[in-house]
Design an enzyme around this catalytic site. Sequence first.
Site: not given
Lengths: 556, 89
Positions: A71, A77, A81, A97, A99-100, A294, A298
Amino acid sequence: YQSFDGDLKWDHNDVTYRILNYSPDMAPSLTDDAFARAFKVWSDVTPLTFTRLFDGTADIMISFGKANHGDPYPFDGKDGLLAHAYPPGEGIQGDAHFDDDEIWTLGQGTVVKTLYGNAEGALCHFPFTFLGKSYSSCTTDGRSDNLPWCSTTADFGTDKKFGFCPSELLYTFGGNSDDKPCVFPFVFLGETYDSCTTEGRSDGYRWCSTTDNFDNDMKFGFCPSRETAVVGGNSEGESCRFPFQFQGNSYDSCTSEGRNDGRLWCATTDNFDTDTKWGFCPDQGYSLFLVAAHEFGHALGLDHSKVRDALMFPMYRFIENFSLNEDDVEGIQYLYGPKTGPHPSPPGPITTTTTRPTTTTTPTPVDPDNDVCQVTTFDAITEIGNVLHFFKDGYYWKKTNSDKAKGPFAISEGWPALPAKIDSAFEDPETKKMYFFAGTQFWVYTGKKVLGPRSIEKLGLPSSVQTVEGSVQRKGSKVLLFNGENYWRLDVTTLKMDRGYPRTTDTVFGGVPSDVHDVFLYKGHIYFCRDRFYWRMNSRRQVNRVGYIKYDLLKC
Amino acid sequence: FSLPIKSVFVTFPGDVIKNMTDVEMADKYLKRFGYLETLQRSGFQSLVSTSKALKTLQKRMGLEETGLLDKTTLDTMKRPRCGVPDIRS
């Protein structure tokens, strides 16, 4: 609180979600459970319901990704975020989504759920003692097969409770190999690999071949992270190597030297100066449950709140015993209204003195002319002689793999001693005896001969248990009996409960609802039923399907 | 003895985070989460906008509204957070 411009919201209350992939950091069952609990945060205070889909397009598509993940908003990293989500709508709207490059945990360090062993999938207990030595992470000590293991209690010597830790030698996830373990060495594009690799992928995920030659077989899976694995850097998934050399000095632990952001790192070979292989050291990680709750806010239409204690405040803060802030409740109820109708019955053993009627119940038979597909919920479902039996109000139907369901048949014809309404039944695979439960009584049929009714207290169940809601056969003449949040293990040869029970269903069978009304074994899977739906769990205790009893099992 | 170790910062291969100055980092943060763009659109000069944007951020995060890139504000910007913008254009 704030909603998005135009008060974007779903135009239906039965919202669906789908988990597209998993993080290597957490066992899929723990991830499923964290997401389910995160949705429950919102369904507890609104009329919204959340149903998980396993294929197709769901309203909320959930995925893990790193950096550029498809996206326009790349992740950054480790730390910074953590996740993002889109407000309700079509396409990418509503999606969440994660963050892995973060370490996903339950917020207090890596959670290691064991497999196999004798601890029924319990979590590792760190530190634990083994042969006089204290361990703060999984170990291969004491084993010759290199499989990491841990004790699930503080002292292995005393309790002898253990399980195996996530390892690519035990299983993989995702891919196309049905969770089979890695095969080392394997060949990929002519090269030989002795460990998981990120070669050939642009997303940074570690993978391996599950046969000795990927080029020929194309069978692969993703490697689970070990709890000692570093994050980010250029050695994702490797463990720190101590001591290591950095700028001529030797380091025995993680260090922030060389960095101006104070973050701890380590080398994954014994010499950073020559190999430059490194990663960030594992830390407490971020609670997937809290972040997901959270983000789902959204995805349901809430924007960031200005209230610092609100879940929808944009900054992450770990809270051990989480409850929604009034601001969040007001926000979501502004969009969807408050929860209506009766509250679900509280989980836990039934403590009222009301007993369920059994033999005195006047059956309310379904119309024998009606199809089984007319029945919404069944009293009991069980497999007898490879045929699924569906019981309801004095009748039952039989369903084989290939045929349409046959019936209804009268329970009184097949098992005359039974009441019309039974709660659970199972066939002992060894003796072929049939066990039936209704209220506080049970019956044992051997062919046409019957023993009972007898009180379930005779089996060792406490008097607070007023029904046996489900039963699952295990090896060695053992059967698990379910009631409320607990289950017991019955030895059918002695008709006595095994010691060490009850256990909490949620800790062993994570990711299933706490208010199921039927549990049964079918083709090696355990089915937990609530209302018209079932949650199917595989032998590794992962919920791998949620579906409709009517459509999936009865093929209506 | 006891000489302080002189830290030498190195470039770590594969590090996603690029070395940025605090001002660069703050500028990126304010733009990313909607603070700067909103104010720039109202016609202020960039310097003024940054100060106003910082005040807006500080107010929202419950910090002292100095309009300056002070340590508390910088620390707040470095905290882990959701990637959804706080202010939408």
